[in-house]
Motif scaffolding. Structure first.
Motif, mmCIF file in Angstrom:
data_model
loop_
_atom_site.group_PDB
_atom_site.id
_atom_site.type_symbol
_atom_site.label_atom_id
_atom_site.label_comp_id
_atom_site.label_asym_id
_atom_site.label_seq_id
_atom_site.Cartn_x
_atom_site.Cartn_y
_atom_site.Cartn_z
ATOM 1 N N ALA A 426 0.661 -1.315 -0.108
ATOM 2 C CA ALA A 426 0.099 0.081 0.029
ATOM 3 C C ALA A 426 0.916 1.281 0.149
ATOM 4 O O ALA A 426 0.559 2.167 -0.639
ATOM 5 N N ASP A 447 -2.967 -7.147 -4.617
ATOM 6 C CA ASP A 447 -4.011 -7.454 -3.688
ATOM 7 C C ASP A 447 -4.490 -6.030 -3.235
ATOM 8 O O ASP A 447 -4.477 -5.800 -1.930
ATOM 9 N N PHE A 448 -4.913 -4.812 -3.837
ATOM 10 C CA PHE A 448 -5.010 -3.444 -3.199
ATOM 11 C C PHE A 448 -6.506 -3.510 -2.897
ATOM 12 O O PHE A 448 -7.566 -3.961 -3.654
ATOM 13 N N GLU A 449 -7.047 -2.751 -1.889
ATOM 14 C CA GLU A 449 -8.264 -2.411 -1.535
ATOM 15 C C GLU A 449 -8.660 -1.192 -2.469
ATOM 16 O O GLU A 449 -8.022 -0.821 -3.091
ATOM 17 N N ALA A 450 -9.973 -1.108 -2.583
ATOM 18 C CA ALA A 450 -10.768 -0.093 -3.444
ATOM 19 C C ALA A 450 -10.295 1.136 -3.275
ATOM 20 O O ALA A 450 -9.994 1.852 -4.040
ATOM 21 N N HIS A 451 -10.204 1.592 -1.929
ATOM 22 C CA HIS A 451 -9.854 2.939 -1.373
ATOM 23 C C HIS A 451 -8.378 3.064 -1.890
ATOM 24 O O HIS A 451 -8.015 4.416 -2.338
ATOM 25 N N GLU A 452 -7.453 2.248 -1.945
ATOM 26 C CA GLU A 452 -6.165 2.347 -2.307
ATOM 27 C C GLU A 452 -5.893 2.361 -3.826
ATOM 28 O O GLU A 452 -5.260 3.239 -4.012
ATOM 29 N N SER A 470 -6.818 -7.997 -10.592
ATOM 30 C CA SER A 470 -6.769 -7.330 -9.195
ATOM 31 C C SER A 470 -7.896 -7.867 -8.707
ATOM 32 O O SER A 470 -9.087 -7.730 -9.084
ATOM 33 N N HIS A 472 -9.948 -7.019 -6.077
ATOM 34 C CA HIS A 472 -10.575 -6.132 -5.459
ATOM 35 C C HIS A 472 -11.190 -4.807 -6.280
ATOM 36 O O HIS A 472 -11.941 -3.789 -5.827
#
Length: 517
Positions: A426, A447-452, A470, A472
């Motif tokens: 991140a 594996d990044f989260e949506a907000h990232e 990806s 997410h």
């Protein structure tokens, strides 16, 4: 019909009592080798017992020559016995090569192909249909077809594939070089057919017969010093080559010395030659602008400093070098020791000092190398960072390297390849979002989260964004990125489980944007 059983070793085959060369040429001339002095008249007397002898050529010093029979069946009878004895002298026989055989005799009432009422366009269609070896055989028997073949060779023979070459006989190779050699501009392909015996002869003729050959691309062909010398170092070598690829050709450091005469060489691809260590990289022609050393797994990274001798080098691809050493070193340490590993090998520091004008760099990153030094390449426009499949679990790109890239105004393309889901973390993504001049970003399987992922909206100059694999990434995030990045021309979201075909419908008003799902 009289038949001949197969001798154990021979350079001809027999059909209906007639011997033929491998090029389907009737054998009337036979080579003779004696172990003791013998007169020409004695040879005539001996071989006349097999039929009418038209001519005998004999070198009394070398004890070798040839016998020309009037009929092919007579020559076949003589060839039946490979070794003849005459007055205590042994005579060894073999069929003369195709090029040494006399022209075929015209059969009574048989019309020559030269006289057939066929327009040249029809012969052109025949030329397109026939494989290379058949074209050459036909051209040798029909002068009219040979003329058309030579005319069409100006465009048909520009690119020659090794697969075609491996179908040729020794005589075919000579004919190919005679009729088409001057038109060949590119030779490519490999590996060789395992039973093809004429590669040495082919290599010998290339330089002298193909003056316009500028591109050579071999793969999977084991090249010996003999081949390298004839191809490049000899006075008749391929000195005009500008693009050379010798991939998986079993080259060693010593073999690179044969490339020195190639003063016009611009692009050199040496991928997957495991015998390269790098000691002679400084001896490559100083005209080289692009060098590919990918997969040379025994190449020592510290020897990349030898590239200082290449002042024009602008593109270097060297991922997966010393791969075995990487894995060995990684397996020999414990997890708590990783942070204490020495990072002062100065591999990349030496590279930056040796090749400060690099514009394209493709490397494998490792958890204990000095990657942040790459920030010193002030002209770098394209950077590809690859991961090594190491165990224990995946490591990540050094964020100090990414911080160094932020200061690099020239960087336009950044790509992360073959990395596990945690290859870029991140914090690394946050740093990447500060690369305001970047035009294309390839960031797959992370594996990044949506907000990232939303942080990528800061990359205003972005034209290509690849977020394939990806887990997410959703339609919503992809739409936000596409609408915020006004200059985006291609969005790749392949194999993303949360992306649906509906995304294309929603973004159809962005006519300049290509979406790959």
């Amino acid at each position: 019909m009289w038949r001949i059983p197969k001798p154990r070793h021979r350079n001809f085959y027999v059909e209906n009592g007639v011997a033929y060369t491998e090029d389907v040429k009737e054998v009337r001339r036979v080579e003779v080798l004696a172990n003791l002095p013998i007169s020409k008249q004695s040879l005539v007397e001996h071989f006349s017992s097999f039929g009418s002898v038209e001519m005998v050529q004999w070198d009394e010093e070398k004890l070798r020559g040839s016998v020309l029979f009037e009929e092919a069946t007579q020559a076949a009878k003589a060839l039946y016995c490979v070794v003849h004895k005459y007055n205590g002298c042994e005579l060894c026989l073999r069929a003369s090569d195709t090029g040494d055989q006399p022209p075929d005799k015209e059969e009574p009432g048989r019309q020559s192909a030269d006289c057939l009422p066929i327009v040249d366009d029809a012969w052109g269609l025949v030329l397109d249909y026939l494989p290379l070896n058949a074209r050459l055989n036909f051209a040798s028997s029909c002068q009219r077809f040979q003329t058309i073949y030579q005319l069409e060779s100006q465009h048909m023979s520009r690119v020659l594939n090794i697969k075609q070459v491996c179908m040729l006989t020794a005589w075919n190779i000579k004919e190919l070089m005679r009729l088409s050699g001057e038109h060949i501009q590119r030779l490519e392909g490999g590996p060789l057919h395992p039973c093809w015996p004429h590669f040495n002869q082919f290599v010998q003729l290339l330089g002298s017969s193909c003056p316009n050959l500028t591109e050579l691309s071999f793969h999977g062909i084991s090249l010996t010093p003999y081949h390298m010398q004839n191809l490049f170092e000899s006075p008749n070598g391929l000195h005009k080559v500008t693009s050379l690829a010798l991939r998986r050709c079993d080259l060693s450091d010593r073999d690179l010395l044969y490339l020195q005469p190639l003063t016009q060489l611009r692009t050199l691809d040496l991928r997957e030659n495991h015998g390269l260590w790098g000691s002679t990289l400084g001896n490559l022609p100083d005209s080289v602008e692009t060098l590919n050393l990918s997969g040379c797994e025994n190449l020592e990274p510290t020897l990349l400093s030898n590239l200082e001798a290449l002042p024009l080098l602008r593109e270097l691809r060297c991922p997966q070098i010393r791969l075995r050493n990487f894995n060995h070193d990684w397996l020999d340490i414990h997890e708590f020791q990783v942070e204490n590993l020495a990072t002062d090998e100065h591999v990349y520091r030496e590279l930056v000092q040796s090749c400060p004008l690099l514009e394209v760099l493709d490397v494998t990153v490792c958890p204990y190398m000095d990657e942040p030094q790459l920030g010193g390449l002030s002209h770098l426009r394209t950077l590809v960072l690859r991961a090594i499949p190491l165990e224990p679990p995946p490591y990540q790109v050094n964020n100090s390297l990414l911080l160094a890239l932020v200061e690099m105004d020239s960087l336009r393309h950044l790509e992360f390849r073959e990395g596990g889901p945690g290859f870029v973390d991140a914090v690394g993504l946050k740093i990447i979002s500060q690369l305001k001049e970047i035009r294309s970003l390839v960031l797959r399987n992370q594996d990044f989260e949506a907000h990232e992922l939303r942080q990528l909206r800061k990359l205003n100059a972005l034209e290509l964004l690849d977020l394939s694999d990806s887990p997410h990434l959703s339609n919503e995030i992809a739409i936000q990125l596409a609408k915020t990045l006004s200059g985006l021309r291609q969005l790749k979201v392949e194999r993303c489980p949360l992306i649906s075909r509906r995304l294309i419908e929603i973004l159809k008003d962005r006519t300049m944007l290509q979406v790959d799902i």
